[in-house]
Design an enzyme around this catalytic site. Structure first.
Site, PDB file in Angstrom:
ATOM      1  N   MET A   1      41.867  38.955  34.636  1.00 30.72           N
ATOM      2  CA  MET A   1      42.628  37.758  34.966  1.00 30.72           C
ATOM      3  C   MET A   1      44.135  37.950  34.780  1.00 30.72           C
ATOM      4  O   MET A   1      44.935  37.528  35.614  1.00 30.72           O
ATOM      5  CB  MET A   1      42.149  36.580  34.120  1.00 30.72           C
ATOM      6  CG  MET A   1      42.843  35.275  34.451  1.00 30.72           C
ATOM      7  SD  MET A   1      42.159  33.862  33.548  1.00 30.72           S
ATOM      8  CE  MET A   1      40.550  33.713  34.312  1.00 30.72           C
ATOM      9  N   LYS A   2      44.530  38.631  33.698  1.00 26.62           N
ATOM     10  CA  LYS A   2      45.963  38.785  33.422  1.00 26.62           C
ATOM     11  C   LYS A   2      46.635  39.756  34.383  1.00 26.62           C
ATOM     12  O   LYS A   2      47.856  39.717  34.565  1.00 26.62           O
ATOM     13  CB  LYS A   2      46.189  39.233  31.984  1.00 26.62           C
ATOM     14  CG  LYS A   2      45.653  40.614  31.666  1.00 26.62           C
ATOM     15  CD  LYS A   2      45.899  40.980  30.211  1.00 26.62           C
ATOM     16  CE  LYS A   2      45.371  42.373  29.890  1.00 26.62           C
ATOM     17  NZ  LYS A   2      45.594  42.741  28.473  1.00 26.62           N
ATOM     18  N   GLY A   3      45.861  40.662  34.992  1.00 28.73           N
ATOM     19  CA  GLY A   3      46.420  41.585  35.967  1.00 28.73           C
ATOM     20  C   GLY A   3      47.437  42.537  35.378  1.00 28.73           C
ATOM     21  O   GLY A   3      47.295  43.000  34.253  1.00 28.73           O
TER      22      GLY A   3
END
Length: 264
Positions: free
Chosen positions: A137-139
């Site tokens: 999600m944070k990439g």
């Protein structure tokens, strides 16, 4: 003759060479290590070697002993060869690149269901930095991963995943795409492991039933295709590049109704 204007100077794109202090001076910096003892002889050895590479007026700007018998160099000089930039043709992933929000909206409008992907760093590769950058999600570097995308279901299996396990997971979740990450490249181990993955997918009869992609620091789209993959994503590519390709490929293949892998 192809030309472009920059800083009030015309650049001939058919005859390009490095730029340092002045246009077309060919200035380059080369860093390397020689297996020779530190000293003035080592400095001269570096100059002579760089001359053999076709670099004029080499200047050893910095050198130091790494360990006994090995010396590291930074050398400046002027390169003479030129390149016809207008003749360059680089294989690229086809399609429009959309941002995270646009990808979610496009999938909803054109696919009408979630797109499912599974990814991992395979075999001996213990690094997750690449697959995490694309899926988590944070990439990475301000670019969110696929877990943050609407209408996308992404499974990150982590590192050192046997090819067989990744394929089994793809079948279990009826994945549209498999993402393979390879960070370690010493002795071309990434080539061997990517080849193994493609051959197993082929042996399972899935090659035309899943979108097979790979990525890593030494991966290009051209190399990926040479190894039998549908697309390759190298440095500077993020989750939006990967999903933009996958979702448009799903549409192209007519998988909107999401048949089971075995029925495709």
């Amino acid at each position: 003759m192809a030309e472009t204007k920059t800083a009030n100077t015309q650049v001939d794109l058919t005859c390009v060479k490095p730029y340092g202090d002045a246009l077309n001076d060919g200035k380059v910096q080369i860093s390397f290590t020689l297996p020779v003892p530190y000293g003035e002889e080592a400095e001269e050895c570096a100059k002579q070697y760089v001359k053999k590479l076709g670099i004029d007026e080499p200047n050893v700007a910095y050198y130091c002993e790494l360990t006994k018998g090995y010396t590291f160099f930074n050398v400046y000089g002027s390169a003479q060869p030129t390149i016809d930039y207008t003749a360059i043709n680089v294989p690229k992933v086809e399609g429009t690149v959309m941002d995270r929000v646009e990808c979610g909206e496009w999938i909803a409008e054109n696919i009408g269901r979630d797109i499912v992907v599974v990814g991992a760093s395979i075999e001996s590769d213990a690094h997750t930095v690449g697959i995490d950058a694309i899926i988590q999600m944070k990439g990475f570097h301000g670019h969110f991963g696929l877990e943050r995308f609407k209408n996308v279901v992404a499974y990150n299996m982590g590192s050192q995943v046997p090819c067989e396990e990744l394929i089994a997971k793809a079948k279990e979740v009826n994945a549209d795409a498999i993402l393979v990450s390879q960070t370690v490249t010493q002795k071309d181990i990434h080539i061997k492991q990517l080849t193994k993955m493609e051959e197993l997918v082929e042996a399972e009869g899935l090659r035309d039933k899943v979108i097979l992609t790979c990525g890593g620091p030494r991966i290009s789209h051209e190399l990926a295709q040479e190894l039998g993959y549908d697309a390759g994503f190298g440095p500077g590519k993020y989750a939006e590049h990967v999903m933009s390709y996958i979702m448009q490929e799903v549409k192209k293949r007519g998988w909107e109704k999401k048949p089971n892998i075995a029925d495709r």
